[in-house]
Design a protein around this motif. Structure first.
Motif, PDB file in Angstrom:
ATOM      1  N   GLY A  44       0.825  -1.209   0.000  1.00 14.60           N
ATOM      2  CA  GLY A  44       0.000   0.000   0.000  1.00 14.60           C
ATOM      3  C   GLY A  44       0.860   1.260   0.000  1.00 14.60           C
ATOM      4  O   GLY A  44       0.570   2.216  -0.717  1.00 14.60           O
ATOM      5  N   VAL A  45       1.930   1.258   0.799  1.00 16.84           N
ATOM      6  CA  VAL A  45       2.839   2.407   0.831  1.00 16.84           C
ATOM      7  C   VAL A  45       3.502   2.588  -0.523  1.00 16.84           C
ATOM      8  O   VAL A  45       3.638   3.712  -1.021  1.00 16.84           O
ATOM      9  N   LEU A  46       3.920   1.494  -1.154  1.00 21.65           N
ATOM     10  CA  LEU A  46       4.536   1.563  -2.479  1.00 21.65           C
ATOM     11  C   LEU A  46       3.564   2.145  -3.504  1.00 21.65           C
ATOM     12  O   LEU A  46       3.935   3.021  -4.298  1.00 21.65           O
ATOM     13  N   ILE A  47       2.335   1.704  -3.484  1.00 27.03           N
ATOM     14  CA  ILE A  47       1.323   2.228  -4.410  1.00 27.03           C
ATOM     15  C   ILE A  47       1.103   3.717  -4.153  1.00 27.03           C
ATOM     16  O   ILE A  47       1.003   4.512  -5.096  1.00 27.03           O
ATOM     17  N   LEU A  48       1.060   4.119  -2.895  1.00 23.66           N
ATOM     18  CA  LEU A  48       0.891   5.527  -2.547  1.00 23.66           C
ATOM     19  C   LEU A  48       2.068   6.360  -3.071  1.00 23.66           C
ATOM     20  O   LEU A  48       1.864   7.429  -3.655  1.00 23.66           O
ATOM     21  N   LEU A  49       3.299   5.879  -2.887  1.00 26.04           N
ATOM     22  CA  LEU A  49       4.474   6.590  -3.391  1.00 26.04           C
ATOM     23  C   LEU A  49       4.444   6.711  -4.917  1.00 26.04           C
ATOM     24  O   LEU A  49       4.773   7.761  -5.467  1.00 26.04           O
ATOM     25  N   LEU A  50       4.045   5.648  -5.588  1.00 27.43           N
ATOM     26  CA  LEU A  50       3.948   5.705  -7.051  1.00 27.43           C
ATOM     27  C   LEU A  50       2.890   6.709  -7.492  1.00 27.43           C
ATOM     28  O   LEU A  50       3.097   7.455  -8.453  1.00 27.43           O
ATOM     29  N   ALA A  51       1.782   6.752  -6.800  1.00 28.45           N
ATOM     30  CA  ALA A  51       0.719   7.702  -7.151  1.00 28.45           C
ATOM     31  C   ALA A  51       1.186   9.140  -6.931  1.00 28.45           C
ATOM     32  O   ALA A  51       0.966  10.012  -7.782  1.00 28.45           O
ATOM     33  N   VAL A  52       1.850   9.403  -5.811  1.00 30.26           N
ATOM     34  CA  VAL A  52       2.372  10.746  -5.534  1.00 30.26           C
ATOM     35  C   VAL A  52       3.406  11.128  -6.580  1.00 30.26           C
ATOM     36  O   VAL A  52       3.428  12.259  -7.072  1.00 30.26           O
ATOM     37  N   SER A  53       4.279  10.182  -6.953  1.00 27.06           N
ATOM     38  CA  SER A  53       5.292  10.443  -7.979  1.00 27.06           C
ATOM     39  C   SER A  53       4.645  10.764  -9.312  1.00 27.06           C
ATOM     40  O   SER A  53       5.065  11.692 -10.010  1.00 27.06           O
ATOM     41  N   LEU A  54       3.623  10.016  -9.675  1.00 33.58           N
ATOM     42  CA  LEU A  54       2.930  10.256 -10.938  1.00 33.58           C
ATOM     43  C   LEU A  54       2.298  11.640 -10.961  1.00 33.58           C
ATOM     44  O   LEU A  54       2.425  12.374 -11.947  1.00 33.58           O
ATOM     45  N   VAL A  55       1.651  12.018  -9.879  1.00 32.35           N
ATOM     46  CA  VAL A  55       1.043  13.350  -9.801  1.00 32.35           C
ATOM     47  C   VAL A  55       2.123  14.424  -9.904  1.00 32.35           C
ATOM     48  O   VAL A  55       1.961  15.419 -10.620  1.00 32.35           O
ATOM     49  N   SER A  56       3.242  14.227  -9.218  1.00 32.38           N
ATOM     50  CA  SER A  56       4.349  15.192  -9.255  1.00 32.38           C
ATOM     51  C   SER A  56       4.899  15.339 -10.673  1.00 32.38           C
ATOM     52  O   SER A  56       5.144  16.456 -11.138  1.00 32.38           O
ATOM     53  N   VAL A  57       5.081  14.227 -11.363  1.00 30.63           N
ATOM     54  CA  VAL A  57       5.601  14.262 -12.740  1.00 30.63           C
ATOM     55  C   VAL A  57       4.619  14.968 -13.661  1.00 30.63           C
ATOM     56  O   VAL A  57       5.008  15.817 -14.478  1.00 30.63           O
ATOM     57  N   ILE A  66      11.196  20.013 -16.068  1.00 31.96           N
ATOM     58  CA  ILE A  66      11.666  18.636 -16.180  1.00 31.96           C
ATOM     59  C   ILE A  66      11.229  17.918 -14.908  1.00 31.96           C
ATOM     60  O   ILE A  66      11.595  18.332 -13.807  1.00 31.96           O
ATOM     61  N   PRO A  67      10.417  16.864 -15.031  1.00 32.98           N
ATOM     62  CA  PRO A  67       9.924  16.186 -13.832  1.00 32.98           C
ATOM     63  C   PRO A  67      11.055  15.474 -13.086  1.00 32.98           C
ATOM     64  O   PRO A  67      11.976  14.953 -13.698  1.00 32.98           O
ATOM     65  N   ASN A  68      10.970  15.479 -11.768  1.00 34.38           N
ATOM     66  CA  ASN A  68      11.920  14.707 -10.978  1.00 34.38           C
ATOM     67  C   ASN A  68      11.200  14.083  -9.800  1.00 34.38           C
ATOM     68  O   ASN A  68      10.193  14.590  -9.326  1.00 34.38           O
ATOM     69  N   VAL A  69      11.745  12.965  -9.352  1.00 30.05           N
ATOM     70  CA  VAL A  69      11.222  12.258  -8.198  1.00 30.05           C
ATOM     71  C   VAL A  69      12.397  12.020  -7.264  1.00 30.05           C
ATOM     72  O   VAL A  69      13.391  11.396  -7.655  1.00 30.05           O
ATOM     73  N   LEU A  70      12.302  12.567  -6.070  1.00 28.79           N
ATOM     74  CA  LEU A  70      13.358  12.449  -5.066  1.00 28.79           C
ATOM     75  C   LEU A  70      14.701  12.933  -5.606  1.00 28.79           C
ATOM     76  O   LEU A  70      15.747  12.357  -5.322  1.00 28.79           O
ATOM     77  N   GLY A  71      14.683  13.981  -6.419  1.00 27.67           N
ATOM     78  CA  GLY A  71      15.915  14.553  -6.955  1.00 27.67           C
ATOM     79  C   GLY A  71      16.472  13.837  -8.166  1.00 27.67           C
ATOM     80  O   GLY A  71      17.534  14.185  -8.666  1.00 27.67           O
ATOM     81  N   LEU A  72      15.778  12.826  -8.664  1.00 27.63           N
ATOM     82  CA  LEU A  72      16.227  12.078  -9.839  1.00 27.63           C
ATOM     83  C   LEU A  72      15.365  12.458 -11.038  1.00 27.63           C
ATOM     84  O   LEU A  72      14.147  12.544 -10.932  1.00 27.63           O
ATOM     85  N   TYR A  73      16.019  12.677 -12.157  1.00 34.86           N
ATOM     86  CA  TYR A  73      15.338  13.031 -13.394  1.00 34.86           C
ATOM     87  C   TYR A  73      15.370  11.818 -14.319  1.00 34.86           C
ATOM     88  O   TYR A  73      16.386  11.139 -14.428  1.00 34.86           O
ATOM     89  N   LEU A  74      14.279  11.570 -15.004  1.00 39.78           N
ATOM     90  CA  LEU A  74      14.160  10.436 -15.905  1.00 39.78           C
ATOM     91  C   LEU A  74      14.146  10.958 -17.336  1.00 39.78           C
ATOM     92  O   LEU A  74      13.341  11.825 -17.671  1.00 39.78           O
ATOM     93  N   PHE A  75      15.056  10.447 -18.170  1.00 37.21           N
ATOM     94  CA  PHE A  75      15.135  10.856 -19.569  1.00 37.21           C
ATOM     95  C   PHE A  75      15.185   9.620 -20.450  1.00 37.21           C
ATOM     96  O   PHE A  75      15.629   8.560 -20.018  1.00 37.21           O
ATOM     97  N   SER A  76      14.756   9.780 -21.690  1.00 39.90           N
ATOM     98  CA  SER A  76      14.952   8.726 -22.676  1.00 39.90           C
ATOM     99  C   SER A  76      15.824   9.294 -23.787  1.00 39.90           C
ATOM    100  O   SER A  76      15.723  10.463 -24.145  1.00 39.90           O
ATOM    101  N   ILE A  77      16.687   8.451 -24.314  1.00 38.14           N
ATOM    102  CA  ILE A  77      17.602   8.857 -25.376  1.00 38.14           C
ATOM    103  C   ILE A  77      16.833   8.806 -26.692  1.00 38.14           C
ATOM    104  O   ILE A  77      16.297   7.769 -27.067  1.00 38.14           O
ATOM    105  N   GLU A  78      16.780   9.945 -27.388  1.00 32.19           N
ATOM    106  CA  GLU A  78      15.965  10.047 -28.597  1.00 32.19           C
ATOM    107  C   GLU A  78      16.776  10.151 -29.885  1.00 32.19           C
ATOM    108  O   GLU A  78      16.201  10.177 -30.966  1.00 32.19           O
TER     109      GLU A  78
END
Length: 150
Positions: A44-57, A66-78
């Motif tokens: 349940g805590v994991l699901i809550l963290l994922l939901a909060v992260s999704l809302v933040s992004v 640029i969205p970040n979660v806990l100071g980490l940025y997610l990028f894809s190489i294009e």
């Protein structure tokens, strides 16, 4: 006539006792398995963290950040500029350095150009100007690339 087996009175009584035991078990409820309770709580805590992260992004993207979660940025190489090190479609995590002056030649960095593009390239040279400010020259790992103009 066929031979038919009949239920004996003893068998009927045993079935009644089994039904009564099952009814009592259902009324009392299952015994609590604390591992299962803790596992469900952690899930349940994991699901809550994922939901909060999704809302933040999603909020950051809607503001053009640029969205970040806990100071980490997610990028894809294009593009293929970092091949063969980072093939097109690779997903990378990046974080802001604590001290940008502590970066070294050979480090892979992700930065925003003056034109607003986000680029992931390798530092190939460093120099300090007269005021002590560090400037980096970057280039993709693909051999056909030339150093970045900015």
């Amino acid at each position: 006539m066929s031979d038919t087996d009949y239920t004996t009175p003893e068998q009927i009584e045993e079935m009644r006792r089994a039904l009564a035991r099952e009814r009592d078990r259902l009324i009392k409820g299952p015994r609590r398995n604390w591992r299962a309770v803790l596992g469900r709580g952690a899930f349940g805590v994991l699901i809550l963290l994922l939901a909060v992260s999704l809302v933040s992004v999603l909020r950051a993207r809607s503001r053009g950040e640029i969205p970040n979660v806990l100071g980490l940025y997610l990028f894809s190489i294009e593009s293929g500029s970092m091949e063969p090190t980072l093939p097109v479609g690779s997903v990378i995590l990046s974080r802001s350095p604590r001290d940008p002056a502590a970066l070294h030649e050979g480090d892979i960095v992700t930065f925003r150009t003056t034109g607003g593009d986000i680029v992931t390239h390798r530092i190939i040279a460093m120099e300090r100007d007269e005021s002590g400010k560090v400037r980096y020259t970057t280039k993709g790992d693909n051999p056909i690339n030339s150093p970045d103009p900015e």
